[in-house]
Motif scaffolding. Structure first.
Motif, short mmCIF file in Angstrom:
data_model
loop_
_atom_site.label_atom_id
_atom_site.label_comp_id
_atom_site.label_asym_id
_atom_site.label_seq_id
_atom_site.Cartn_x
_atom_site.Cartn_y
_atom_site.Cartn_z
N GLY A 195 0.83 -1.21 0.00
CA GLY A 195 0.00 0.00 0.00
C GLY A 195 0.86 1.25 0.00
N THR A 196 0.20 2.40 -0.01
CA THR A 196 0.91 3.69 -0.09
C THR A 196 0.42 4.61 1.02
N LYS A 197 1.12 5.73 1.17
CA LYS A 197 0.68 6.75 2.12
C LYS A 197 0.94 8.13 1.56
N MET A 198 0.01 9.05 1.75
CA MET A 198 0.21 10.44 1.28
C MET A 198 -0.49 11.40 2.24
N ARG A 199 0.17 12.51 2.50
CA ARG A 199 -0.29 13.40 3.58
C ARG A 199 -0.64 14.79 3.08
N SER A 200 -1.76 15.30 3.58
CA SER A 200 -2.14 16.72 3.43
C SER A 200 -2.29 17.26 4.85
N LEU A 201 -2.45 18.58 4.98
CA LEU A 201 -2.54 19.16 6.32
C LEU A 201 -3.67 20.19 6.39
N ILE A 202 -4.50 20.04 7.43
CA ILE A 202 -5.62 20.95 7.66
C ILE A 202 -5.29 21.80 8.89
N LYS A 203 -5.25 23.13 8.69
CA LYS A 203 -4.89 24.02 9.80
C LYS A 203 -6.09 24.79 10.35
N GLU A 204 -7.12 24.94 9.51
CA GLU A 204 -8.30 25.70 9.95
C GLU A 204 -9.57 25.00 9.48
N ALA A 205 -10.67 25.27 10.20
CA ALA A 205 -11.95 24.67 9.82
C ALA A 205 -12.57 25.44 8.66
N ASN A 206 -11.91 25.37 7.52
CA ASN A 206 -12.38 26.07 6.32
C ASN A 206 -13.06 25.04 5.41
N PRO A 207 -14.40 25.12 5.24
CA PRO A 207 -15.11 24.07 4.49
C PRO A 207 -14.57 23.87 3.07
N ALA A 208 -14.27 24.98 2.36
CA ALA A 208 -13.79 24.85 0.98
C ALA A 208 -12.42 24.17 0.96
N GLY A 209 -11.55 24.57 1.90
CA GLY A 209 -10.21 23.98 1.95
C GLY A 209 -10.24 22.50 2.28
N ILE A 210 -11.05 22.13 3.26
CA ILE A 210 -11.13 20.73 3.68
C ILE A 210 -11.73 19.86 2.57
N GLN A 269 -8.81 15.80 -3.34
CA GLN A 269 -7.50 15.48 -3.92
C GLN A 269 -7.02 14.11 -3.43
N GLN A 270 -7.16 13.85 -2.15
CA GLN A 270 -6.72 12.57 -1.59
C GLN A 270 -7.44 11.39 -2.26
N PHE A 271 -8.74 11.51 -2.40
CA PHE A 271 -9.50 10.38 -2.97
C PHE A 271 -9.27 10.24 -4.48
N ALA A 272 -9.08 11.36 -5.18
CA ALA A 272 -8.80 11.28 -6.63
C ALA A 272 -7.50 10.50 -6.86
N ILE A 273 -6.46 10.85 -6.09
CA ILE A 273 -5.20 10.13 -6.24
C ILE A 273 -5.32 8.71 -5.67
N GLY A 274 -6.10 8.60 -4.60
CA GLY A 274 -6.34 7.28 -4.01
C GLY A 274 -6.92 6.29 -5.02
N LYS A 275 -7.83 6.77 -5.87
CA LYS A 275 -8.44 5.89 -6.90
C LYS A 275 -7.38 5.42 -7.89
N GLN A 276 -6.48 6.33 -8.27
CA GLN A 276 -5.38 5.99 -9.18
C GLN A 276 -4.51 4.87 -8.55
N ILE A 277 -4.30 4.96 -7.26
CA ILE A 277 -3.49 3.96 -6.54
C ILE A 277 -4.23 2.62 -6.46
N VAL A 278 -5.53 2.68 -6.19
CA VAL A 278 -6.35 1.46 -6.14
C VAL A 278 -6.31 0.73 -7.49
N GLU A 279 -6.36 1.51 -8.58
CA GLU A 279 -6.34 0.91 -9.92
C GLU A 279 -5.03 0.16 -10.20
N MET A 280 -3.97 0.52 -9.49
CA MET A 280 -2.69 -0.17 -9.65
C MET A 280 -2.59 -1.41 -8.75
N GLY A 281 -3.67 -1.69 -8.03
CA GLY A 281 -3.68 -2.88 -7.17
C GLY A 281 -3.07 -2.66 -5.79
N LEU A 282 -2.88 -1.40 -5.42
CA LEU A 282 -2.32 -1.07 -4.11
C LEU A 282 -3.40 -0.48 -3.20
#
Length: 295
Positions: free
Chosen positions: A137-152, A158-171
């Motif tokens: 499997g893989t790991k990738m990190r983002s950081l949330i500093k404020e409760a900003n709905p648009a930012g979160i 972004q995490q899930f879009a790249i996550g799908k690409q990773i899932v498609e590779m069998g990881l």
């Protein structure tokens, strides 16, 4: 995907060791270990020293699959060997510990109260190499500093879009939208984050499997409903700057949440310790993190 490894991560007792400080954080990790910047004169020497440190941890009798389910490596460690075996193969075949790979390239500048991941133009090539090197499997990190709905929302999308690409590779991707533990509105951020994760999980393909790596929530057991989602293999917690003792104490209050600590794992280990001292200290650390993880 290795079904034996999947089963181990999904149901096993223990925690995931994060051995993946890289790039900018490597000098800091080495300094903490007692190796100063004057000990190396270029990147290659620095990475050789950090591999020695990681090898010492991995080969230690304390680094045992009775307590440790998986280990997160960074690219340079994946490409190196331990006793003539590629690191991931050594971990699984000699130790029974499941190998993961950190794939992100660090954080972008702060915008909308969050730091997204920097672009990863070579991700597909890296994922192909990871598959060849028997990474689970893989790991990738983002950081949330404020409760900003648009930012979160952007972070989770972004995490899930790249996550799908990773899932498609069998990881199996570990999606890590860290909430800064020092954030003034951590509770509000966690609520927004959970809602966004739930929305993304409900849109995943039926068979997609992911993991989540989250800051230990302010409200105990706040993520327990996400643990029940059929897409979620496991939810692991980061130490996020807490001391080892504090991280363990908070983790123990969250049933089903297991550790994936880096700083809190290697906190007091130093290059100058004898193997006996080093192994005894690592053993106690691992035992304490394990106890907190199985509560």
């Amino acid at each position: 995907m290795n079904t034996k490894q999947l089963e181990r991560i999904h149901t096993g007792k223990g925690f995931i060791a994060a051995l993946d400080q890289s790039g900018g954080s490597t000098p800091k990790a080495l300094a903490q270990y007692g190796v100063q910047e004057s000990s190396y004169s270029n990147e290659e020497e620095m990475y050789a020293l950090v591999h020695e440190m990681r090898t010492r941890i991995i080969k230690s009798p304390a680094f045992d699959s009775r307590y440790i389910l998986g280990a997160i490596l960074f690219e340079n460690t994946m490409d190196r060997s331990i006793d003539g075996q590629l690191t991931a193969d050594y971990l699984w075949e000699k130790k029974g510990i499941v190998p993961f790979l950190k794939v992100d390239k660090g954080l972008a500048e702060l915008e909308d109260g969050v730091q997204l991941m920097k672009p990863m133009p070579d991700l597909n090539d890296l994922l192909k190499r990871a598959v060849e090197r028997n990474i689970f499997g893989t790991k990738m990190r983002s950081l949330i500093k404020e409760a900003n709905p648009a930012g979160i929302k952007k972070v989770v999308e972004q995490q899930f879009a790249i996550g799908k690409q990773i899932v498609e590779m069998g990881l199996v991707p570990i999606i890590e939208p860290e909430v800064d533990i020092y954030s003034a509105d951590k509770v509000a951020s966690e609520k927004l984050l959970k809602d966004e994760i739930s929305a993304q999980l409900s849109a995943l393909d039926k068979d997609a499997k992911i993991m989540l790596k989250l800051s230990i929530p302010t409200e105990n057991n706040f993520y327990s409903d996400l643990m029940k989602d059929p897409h979620v293999v496991r939810i692991v917690a980061l130490s996020g700057g807490y001391s080892q003792a504090e991280a363990n104490e908070k983790l123990a209050q969250n049933h089903g949440l297991i550790a994936s600590f880096s700083r809190a794992l290697s906190q007091d280990l130093t290059a100058g310790q004898s193997d006996e001292e080093f192994n005894a200290l690592l053993s106690k650390t691992i035992q304490d993190i394990y106890e907190a993880s199985i509560k």
